[in-house]
Design a protein around this motif. Structure first.
Motif, PDB file in Angstrom:
ATOM      1  N   CYS A 182      36.698 -14.071  -9.217  1.00 47.36           N
ATOM      2  CA  CYS A 182      35.824 -13.121  -9.911  1.00 47.36           C
ATOM      3  C   CYS A 182      34.529 -12.929  -9.140  1.00 47.36           C
ATOM      4  O   CYS A 182      34.056 -11.790  -8.972  1.00 47.36           O
ATOM      5  CB  CYS A 182      35.517 -13.611 -11.332  1.00 47.36           C
ATOM      6  N   LEU A 183      33.969 -14.023  -8.662  1.00 50.69           N
ATOM      7  CA  LEU A 183      32.734 -13.948  -7.883  1.00 50.69           C
ATOM      8  C   LEU A 183      32.943 -13.128  -6.618  1.00 50.69           C
ATOM      9  O   LEU A 183      32.069 -12.345  -6.222  1.00 50.69           O
ATOM     10  CB  LEU A 183      32.226 -15.351  -7.547  1.00 50.69           C
ATOM     11  N   GLY A 184      34.101 -13.258  -6.001  1.00 49.60           N
ATOM     12  CA  GLY A 184      34.413 -12.467  -4.807  1.00 49.60           C
ATOM     13  C   GLY A 184      34.402 -10.977  -5.099  1.00 49.60           C
ATOM     14  O   GLY A 184      33.855 -10.186  -4.326  1.00 49.60           O
ATOM     15  N   VAL A 185      34.986 -10.590  -6.230  1.00 53.38           N
ATOM     16  CA  VAL A 185      34.997  -9.172  -6.620  1.00 53.38           C
ATOM     17  C   VAL A 185      33.569  -8.686  -6.873  1.00 53.38           C
ATOM     18  O   VAL A 185      33.168  -7.617  -6.399  1.00 53.38           O
ATOM     19  CB  VAL A 185      35.885  -8.952  -7.870  1.00 53.38           C
ATOM     20  N   ILE A 186      32.814  -9.489  -7.612  1.00 52.53           N
ATOM     21  CA  ILE A 186      31.432  -9.105  -7.930  1.00 52.53           C
ATOM     22  C   ILE A 186      30.589  -9.020  -6.660  1.00 52.53           C
ATOM     23  O   ILE A 186      29.819  -8.073  -6.461  1.00 52.53           O
ATOM     24  CB  ILE A 186      30.821 -10.090  -8.947  1.00 52.53           C
ATOM     25  N   THR A 187      30.750  -9.975  -5.759  1.00 50.19           N
ATOM     26  CA  THR A 187      30.002  -9.982  -4.499  1.00 50.19           C
ATOM     27  C   THR A 187      30.346  -8.743  -3.678  1.00 50.19           C
ATOM     28  O   THR A 187      29.460  -8.121  -3.083  1.00 50.19           O
ATOM     29  CB  THR A 187      30.302 -11.272  -3.707  1.00 50.19           C
ATOM     30  N   HIS A 188      31.616  -8.376  -3.665  1.00 55.10           N
ATOM     31  CA  HIS A 188      32.032  -7.162  -2.956  1.00 55.10           C
ATOM     32  C   HIS A 188      31.331  -5.938  -3.534  1.00 55.10           C
ATOM     33  O   HIS A 188      30.804  -5.093  -2.787  1.00 55.10           O
ATOM     34  CB  HIS A 188      33.559  -7.013  -3.054  1.00 55.10           C
ATOM     35  N   LYS A 189      31.308  -5.835  -4.866  1.00 56.57           N
ATOM     36  CA  LYS A 189      30.648  -4.700  -5.508  1.00 56.57           C
ATOM     37  C   LYS A 189      29.144  -4.698  -5.224  1.00 56.57           C
ATOM     38  O   LYS A 189      28.562  -3.647  -4.964  1.00 56.57           O
ATOM     39  CB  LYS A 189      30.897  -4.720  -7.020  1.00 56.57           C
ATOM     40  N   VAL A 190      28.522  -5.859  -5.254  1.00 52.36           N
ATOM     41  CA  VAL A 190      27.087  -5.953  -4.956  1.00 52.36           C
ATOM     42  C   VAL A 190      26.820  -5.477  -3.535  1.00 52.36           C
ATOM     43  O   VAL A 190      25.869  -4.728  -3.272  1.00 52.36           O
ATOM     44  CB  VAL A 190      26.570  -7.398  -5.176  1.00 52.36           C
ATOM     45  N   THR A 191      27.665  -5.877  -2.601  1.00 54.99           N
ATOM     46  CA  THR A 191      27.500  -5.466  -1.205  1.00 54.99           C
ATOM     47  C   THR A 191      27.583  -3.947  -1.072  1.00 54.99           C
ATOM     48  O   THR A 191      26.762  -3.327  -0.391  1.00 54.99           O
ATOM     49  CB  THR A 191      28.568  -6.143  -0.319  1.00 54.99           C
ATOM     50  N   ILE A 192      28.570  -3.351  -1.734  1.00 55.07           N
ATOM     51  CA  ILE A 192      28.724  -1.892  -1.678  1.00 55.07           C
ATOM     52  C   ILE A 192      27.483  -1.194  -2.234  1.00 55.07           C
ATOM     53  O   ILE A 192      26.929  -0.283  -1.615  1.00 55.07           O
ATOM     54  CB  ILE A 192      29.993  -1.445  -2.438  1.00 55.07           C
ATOM     55  N   TYR A 193      27.036  -1.649  -3.399  1.00 54.66           N
ATOM     56  CA  TYR A 193      25.854  -1.017  -4.005  1.00 54.66           C
ATOM     57  C   TYR A 193      24.617  -1.235  -3.143  1.00 54.66           C
ATOM     58  O   TYR A 193      23.812  -0.311  -2.964  1.00 54.66           O
ATOM     59  CB  TYR A 193      25.628  -1.543  -5.429  1.00 54.66           C
ATOM     60  N   GLN A 194      24.448  -2.434  -2.598  1.00 60.41           N
ATOM     61  CA  GLN A 194      23.274  -2.714  -1.770  1.00 60.41           C
ATOM     62  C   GLN A 194      23.279  -1.827  -0.533  1.00 60.41           C
ATOM     63  O   GLN A 194      22.232  -1.301  -0.137  1.00 60.41           O
ATOM     64  CB  GLN A 194      23.225  -4.187  -1.367  1.00 60.41           C
ATOM     65  N   GLU A 195      24.444  -1.638   0.088  1.00 61.35           N
ATOM     66  CA  GLU A 195      24.527  -0.781   1.270  1.00 61.35           C
ATOM     67  C   GLU A 195      24.128   0.657   0.929  1.00 61.35           C
ATOM     68  O   GLU A 195      23.401   1.301   1.687  1.00 61.35           O
ATOM     69  CB  GLU A 195      25.955  -0.810   1.847  1.00 61.35           C
ATOM     70  N   HIS A 196      24.592   1.132  -0.232  1.00 59.18           N
ATOM     71  CA  HIS A 196      24.246   2.501  -0.631  1.00 59.18           C
ATOM     72  C   HIS A 196      22.762   2.627  -0.986  1.00 59.18           C
ATOM     73  O   HIS A 196      22.122   3.627  -0.634  1.00 59.18           O
ATOM     74  CB  HIS A 196      25.111   2.961  -1.809  1.00 59.18           C
ATOM     75  N   VAL A 197      22.225   1.641  -1.655  1.00 54.89           N
ATOM     76  CA  VAL A 197      20.797   1.671  -1.997  1.00 54.89           C
ATOM     77  C   VAL A 197      19.973   1.646  -0.710  1.00 54.89           C
ATOM     78  O   VAL A 197      19.030   2.430  -0.539  1.00 54.89           O
ATOM     79  CB  VAL A 197      20.428   0.499  -2.934  1.00 54.89           C
ATOM     80  N   ASP A 198      20.336   0.765   0.222  1.00 51.75           N
ATOM     81  CA  ASP A 198      19.593   0.662   1.486  1.00 51.75           C
ATOM     82  C   ASP A 198      19.693   1.954   2.306  1.00 51.75           C
ATOM     83  O   ASP A 198      18.740   2.349   2.974  1.00 51.75           O
ATOM     84  CB  ASP A 198      20.117  -0.514   2.323  1.00 51.75           C
ATOM     85  N   ALA A 199      20.842   2.610   2.242  1.00 51.66           N
ATOM     86  CA  ALA A 199      21.052   3.830   3.019  1.00 51.66           C
ATOM     87  C   ALA A 199      20.551   5.079   2.295  1.00 51.66           C
ATOM     88  O   ALA A 199      20.576   6.184   2.850  1.00 51.66           O
ATOM     89  CB  ALA A 199      22.540   3.990   3.353  1.00 51.66           C
TER      90      ALA A 199
END
Length: 142
Positions: A106-123
């Protein structure tokens, strides 16, 4: 009060409510009977607090009350049933290990989603994340 701890003190030290402490006693989940003063007030020992703290960890890890009761009964019986205690604890250890594996997934899925959102926020492209869930899932899967 003589030597020992009141039910309120034990509640404070364990984080259990007075009601929960009475419940644990009623259900036979304490290794030793709770001593009573002449006026009927419960008097707990440091061993009782240690036992309760262990029971709290068992419950927090998902051990059913019946299993805690069985373990308590085995302890009360004294030496000679260590294999049964070990089997009971190993079984619960396996259960907890399985739960940890599932939570790590579950943490892996959540971490993946956080990474995607962080990349979009940063970009500065976070606005493109506001699409239907099925479309988003399809684009993230690719």
């Amino acid at each position: 009060m003589g030597a020992g701890l009141s039910i309120g003190q034990v509640a404070e030290r364990t984080g259990l409510s007075v009601h929960a402490l009475r419940f644990y006693e009623r259900e036979g989940l304490l290794a030793d009977p709770v001593r009573r003063e002449s006026n009927g007030r419960r008097v707990y020992t440091e061993d009782d607090v240690d036992w309760l703290n262990m029971c709290i960890k068992f419950r927090s890890s998902g051990m059913p009350l019946d299993t805690i009761r069985k373990y308590t009964d085995l302890v009360r019986q004294g030496p000679g049933n260590e294999q049964e205690r070990l089997a009971l604890l190993r079984s619960h250890q396996d259960y907890v290990s399985q739960q940890i594996e599932e939570l790590n997934e579950c943490l892996g899925v959540i971490t993946h989603k956080v990474t995607i959102y962080q990349e979009h926020v940063d970009a500065g492209t976070a606005d493109c994340l506001w699409v239907s869930p099925s479309t988003q899932a399809a684009s993230e899967a690719s």
